[in-house]
Design an enzyme around this catalytic site. Structure first.
Site, PDB file in Angstrom:
ATOM      1  N   GLY A 123      49.342  32.901  24.569  1.00 31.64           N
ATOM      2  CA  GLY A 123      49.660  34.414  24.134  1.00 31.64           C
ATOM      3  C   GLY A 123      48.674  35.246  24.824  1.00 31.64           C
ATOM      4  O   GLY A 123      48.189  34.988  26.076  1.00 31.64           O
ATOM      5  N   SER A 124      48.184  36.458  24.185  1.00 33.13           N
ATOM      6  CA  SER A 124      47.301  37.612  24.741  1.00 33.13           C
ATOM      7  C   SER A 124      45.895  37.082  25.204  1.00 33.13           C
ATOM      8  O   SER A 124      45.256  37.736  25.812  1.00 33.13           O
ATOM      9  CB  SER A 124      47.108  38.613  23.737  1.00 33.13           C
ATOM     10  OG  SER A 124      48.725  39.074  23.388  1.00 33.13           O
ATOM     11  N   THR A 125      45.465  35.757  24.350  1.00 31.43           N
ATOM     12  CA  THR A 125      44.301  35.337  24.860  1.00 31.43           C
ATOM     13  C   THR A 125      44.268  35.032  26.304  1.00 31.43           C
ATOM     14  O   THR A 125      43.090  34.804  26.951  1.00 31.43           O
ATOM     15  CB  THR A 125      43.975  34.027  24.071  1.00 31.43           C
ATOM     16  OG1 THR A 125      44.832  32.963  24.398  1.00 31.43           O
ATOM     17  CG2 THR A 125      43.675  34.227  22.519  1.00 31.43           C
TER      18      THR A 125
END
Lengths: 382, 638
Positions: B326-328
């Site tokens: 995801g956004s990581t």
């Protein structure tokens, strides 16, 4: 292609053949097998089951096979040699693909009433083909490199296949048995000298390379060599068997402890006491006298074969008999060396004595060939 | 054609000569055999007879002591405890069934156990010891000892068995030992005879399995003389074995315990890594199990409970679990674009809440859009559209290469079972895996850590460590072997411009500390311990529903990666909570608690928490199920 000087007037036909069977050899074979029955009876703790009874039945079947083979003219077998050899190779491939794996490395085809091990059959078909080959080859060409290379290939194909199984004992018998036929056919001394020398060289190289950067074998293979040289260094593996086998055999003394008095039953130390290590029991229970008696029977069988071979003027017949005799010799020589700690454990049974169907029937069949060669030998007129 | 008579004569002569030579050789060998027989049976008969009749030599293997495993502070994680057991040598027992029946009067054995023992003994060789009952009480053992005259071949013994004092805490890292199976033997080319000892145990998973041989050591053996009655006369010789090596891990058992307790009953994983030397300080995977169950032989019911649990307690989620990051993953996309020279940190893009590419609409999580954002803002608010733009400019191959540089899609060399490689997808990978062309939509999905991208919590911790330290640091689990320190790998700087790294770090700082950062609620306020991080929420499904309204197994995964202190990074943490919902709400608070625990080397003072979260922190501590001894220590310090 030469053909046998087959002469209906001088070679016996029909039922008269029975008179010409080498009966001395038959008696010897029965005697050796009888020793086997007795020992199997003994290791089973004085009972016909589980080993002695099936062994007797198989022996009876083997005798039938032997006489059947003996009655067929020898030239017929010669003409069949190549086909038989290829057939046994096919069987080897077949077990490689579909065989049951039992007892470690041995493979067989289950025929219902017995288990056929193609590697056993191979030992004989190889000898047959080599004898037929030298019968066909001009005597003058025997030692030419090309004509030496061909039989070497014939030997190495089945050898490679059984090594894959891996069955060291059979591989050894195939190579040395084949070499014996080549030797008797008159291949030049130097070839054998070269092979033996390079063998010795290879072994020394293998041993010398240990622990160096160009080590030839894996560590565990060296450990197996150690075990052979010093059985007690491998407390749980083959070393234990050898040590125990030597103790049992050595404690037999002159005349042994007597039937069924062996410590075997108490020790119960070998899973193969009825197969590969049966000679240990014999030597323990009947001592030096018993062991040597069996050895004498074996030597007599070989002697009768050699006499028969040398009296036979047909090349195929002589070589075939010598080859069968040689293979038979290897069987008992390797087995006895093994149980006495003179050779590593490679898994070769004691011929006609160890429990096992394939070897028994194949060996008796082979002696059938010997008999056929003996009966149908060329005889001069008058 | 008829063979010429001369030819025949020549051949017969030759065969006769050679046949006689061969016969002579055979005769010679037969004589040799007879001579050997005579030597053994006549000359040496007395020696052998003595061996056979009065004494027999018996060999037995002395199993070496398995190496111990400690944590970084020398606390024992895997030890060997003494157990009392009864062994039987079938060879000496004579009538097995009878003996067994007599033994069962003294120690309780179920019919099942007795049957199994008999079958097992018939299979293995008769001179090998077989353990018929272990973990007996001292009373039972003495009773067997008293009755030995009536129990031939049976002897009471004191043995060693593996024990894991930390119970559930290290189940996934250390693994466990178990009995050697036929399958284990089939995998080993030349098995040590030790492995054939009945009931010998070897490492099955984790460090116990990866370090099996060094931990196992070398067996000793002894030869003893026994008389016909089986009594030991004397020991002939004894070769001492070599104990296995002792391992010290980089893990801190106190922190590990905190991590496991903090993850609690969630299906989750967390990794703490020292960014300066790669030491893995904690590798949490929840729920866990007690590895001692496996050492003692787990019951079918217990095992079924473990395998049928939908939270998969047996899996080491930290190293084997793969999740869309995801956004990581956005730091990877940002660094790839800056390094490729297609964008600068100050460049802004407009986010209307979605991006149209080749007729498809790719949404930003914020439907109303973020407006104009630069690198810093895009990280802070986790704007998706900004990264779509970067992906279109930089291309997937740059992003994939950067991911590998930072440790995603790389199998790290850590001695745990089934360490996953993850996926940093690119065109070649898709062509091979799906035999399809890479489409631009794939790049957009990958840029925000969705689509084909998969990473393990371990890899996310490595990524955070590398961004924080600017080095190619590699994770290390074994700190020392028999007291010899292992080498630290990857201290060379990354070939990424330090400026770009600093810009990304700044963005991560703002994620946690600026007024609009997604993880503001999870900041640390203690002086010199400020945390930087990145939230992530990875979709398990594509339908947009509020998380509370869907069943657990369909909710989004919550992720958070972080490092601290911001000024001088020391630790990196990654947290993944399966189906937890949003990263900022669920994973970030867990990561903060773990980070504080690491920074303070124990429970931190409440002042480290922003005032808004102190009450929650207090509640959390009350509910935490820490190990008793650690709790004690914490209160001693306080």
């Amino acid at each position: 292609m030469s053909y046998l000087e087959y002469n209906r007037e001088t070679v016996p036909t029909g039922f008269r053949k029975v008179l010409y069977v080498n009966w001395a050899l038959v008696v010897l074979l029965v005697a050796v097998s009888a020793v086997g029955f007795l020992m199997l009876f003994s290791v089973a703790g004085g009972s016909l089951s589980p080993w002695a009874e099936p062994q007797i039945k198989r022996f009876a079947l083997g005798l039938v096979v032997m006489f059947f083979v003996a009655m067929v003219p020898i030239y017929f077998w010669r003409n069949l040699a190549l086909l038989a050899y290829l057939g046994s190779l096919l069987l080897l491939v077949f077990v490689e693909l579909f065989g049951d794996v039992g007892m470690g490395a041995q493979r067989w085809i289950d025929l219902g009433f017995m288990r056929l091990q193609p590697s056993e059959v191979c030992k004989i078909t190889l000898v047959m083909l080599l004898a037929a080959y030298y019968d066909w080859l001009d005597v003058g060409k025997t030692s030419r490199p090309l004509w030496v290379a061909l039989p070497v290939v014939i030997i190495l194909v089945p050898t490679a296949m059984v090594l894959k199984q891996p069955d060291l004992g059979t591989a050894l018998l195939l190579v040395v048995g084949g070499a014996m036929v080549m030797f008797c056919a008159g291949v030049h001394w130097l070839y054998f000298g070269a092979v033996i020398a390079s063998g010795v060289g290879l072994v020394s190289a293998v041993l010398a390379s240990r622990g160096t950067t160009w080590q030839l074998l894996k560590d565990y293979q060296y450990r197996r060599i150690d075990t052979f040289l010093d059985p007690e260094s491998d407390p749980l593996g083959a070393g234990y068997h050898i040590t125990q086998s030597k103790i049992a055999l050595g404690s037999g003394g002159w005349t042994g402890r007597g039937l069924m008095e062996g410590t075997q039953s108490r020790l119960n130390f070998l899973p193969e006491k009825h197969t590969d290590f049966i000679f240990t029991t014999l030597a323990e229970e009947f001592g030096f006298v018993g062991g040597v008696s069996l050895l004498v029977l074996y030597v007599l069988i070989i002697a009768f074969c050699i006499v028969s071979a040398l009296k036979n003027r047909d090349r195929f017949s002589s070589l075939l008999i010598l080859g069968v005799a040689g293979t038979f010799f290897l069987f008992f020589a390797v087995n006895m060396s093994m149980v006495m700690g003179l050779a590593p454990v490679v898994g070769v049974p004691l011929p006609l004595v160890s429990y096992g169907g394939s070897a028994m029937i194949v060996l008796l069949g082979a002696f059938g060939l010997v008999q056929s060669a003996h009966i149908h030998r060329p005889r001069g007129r008058g | 054609m008829r063979r010429a008579p001369k030819d025949t004569e020549e051949s017969v002569r030759r065969i006769t000569r050679r046949g006689l030579v061969m016969g002579g050789l055979m005769g010679g060998f037969a004589t040799l055999l007879a001579g050997r027989m005579r030597y053994m049976q006549v000359e040496q008969a007395d020696t052998f007879r003595l061996l056979a009749e009065e004494n027999r030599i018996k060999f037995s293997l002395i199993p070496p002591e398995r190496g111990l495993i400690f944590d970084r502070n020398g606390r024992p994680i895997a030890v060997n405890e003494q157990i009392y057991r009864v062994v039987i040598v079938p060879e000496d027992a004579g009538d097995l069934e009878n003996t067994l029946a007599r033994l069962r009067k003294i120690i309780p054995l179920t019919d099942e156990q007795a049957e199994e023992a008999l079958a097992e003994m018939r299979r293995s060789s008769p001179f090998l010891e077989y353990t018929i009952a272990d973990r007996l009480s001292w009373e039972q053992l003495s009773e067997v000892a008293v009755n030995t005259p009536a129990l031939p071949g049976i002897s009471p013994e004191v043995g060693l068995s593996r024990n894991y004092p930390m119970l559930e805490d290290f189940a996934h890292v250390i693994g466990y030992v178990g009995r050697v199976s036929d399958y284990d033997l089939s995998k080993i080319e030349d098995p040590d005879p030790l492995l054939r000892l009945p009931q010998f145990q070897i490492g099955k998973v984790g460090v116990e399995s990866k370090w099996e041989e060094p931990l196992r050591g070398k067996a000793g053996n002894r030869r003893i003389e026994v008389n016909a009655a089986g009594r030991v006369m004397r020991e002939l010789d004894r070769q001492q074995g070599v104990s296995g090596v002792d391992l010290q891990l980089t893990v801190d058992s106190g922190l590990q315990n905190f991590v496991q307790a903090r993850l609690g009953t969630e299906s989750a994983a967390a990794v703490v890594m020292d960014v300066t030397n790669g030491d893995l300080l904690a590798i949490g995977s929840a729920p866990s199990f007690d590895p001692n169950l496996f050492v003692r032989g787990i019951s079918v019911a217990d095992y079924r409970e473990l395998t049928e649990n939908d939270h998969r307690p047996l899996a080491n989620k930290a190293a084997q679990g793969l999740y869309p990051p995801g956004s990581t993953f956005k730091m990877v996309t940002a660094l790839a674009a800056i390094e490729a020279g297609v964008v600068t940190a100050g460049e802004t893009f407009y986010c209307p809440g979605h991006k149209e590419v080749s007729g498809r609409r790719f949404h930003c999580w914020k439907r109303s859009g973020h407006g104009w954002v630069d690198l810093d803002g895009s990280l802070q608010q986790s704007c998706d559209v900004y990264y779509y733009e970067l992906a279109l400019k930089a291309g997937i191959d740059n992003i994939s290469a950067m991911a590998k540089k930072l440790g995603i899609g790389v199998r790290h060399d850590v001695p745990m079972s089934a360490v996953a490689e993850g996926i940093a997808p690119n065109k070649a990978w898709k062509a091979e895996r799906y035999e399809q062309d890479w489409v631009v939509g794939d790049s957009l999905n990958a840029s925000i850590g969705q689509g084909y991208v998969l990473a393990s919590p371990l890899q996310l911790a490595v990524m955070a460590s590398r961004i924080a330290s600017g080095t190619q640091i590699q994770p290390r689990l074994v700190k020392s072997v028999d007291g010899r320190e292992t080498e630290v790998k990857g201290l060379e700087p990354l070939d990424i411009s330090p400026t770009a790294l600093q810009q990304v770090r700044k963005g991560m700082y703002n994620v946690v500390n600026s007024g609009r950062g997604t993880a503001r609620g999870s900041r640390i306020v203690a002086e010199g311990m400020l945390m930087a991080g990145k939230t992530g929420t990875s979709q398990v499904r594509s339908v947009v529903v509020r998380n509370q309204d869907v069943p657990w197994e369909q909710r989004d995964h919550a992720l958070f990666v972080a490092f601290a202190p911001y000024e001088n990074p020391k630790y990196a943490v990654s947290v993944v909570v399966e189906h937890g919902g949003g990263g900022s709400a669920v994973a970030a608070p867990v990561a903060r608690d773990i980070m504080l625990q690491a920074l303070y080397g124990g429970l931190p003072p409440l002042e480290a928490y922003p005032s808004s979260s102190r009450w929650e922190a207090e509640q959390m501590r009350k509910d935490l199920k820490l190990r008793e001894d650690l709790r004690q220590e914490a209160s001693d310090r306080a």
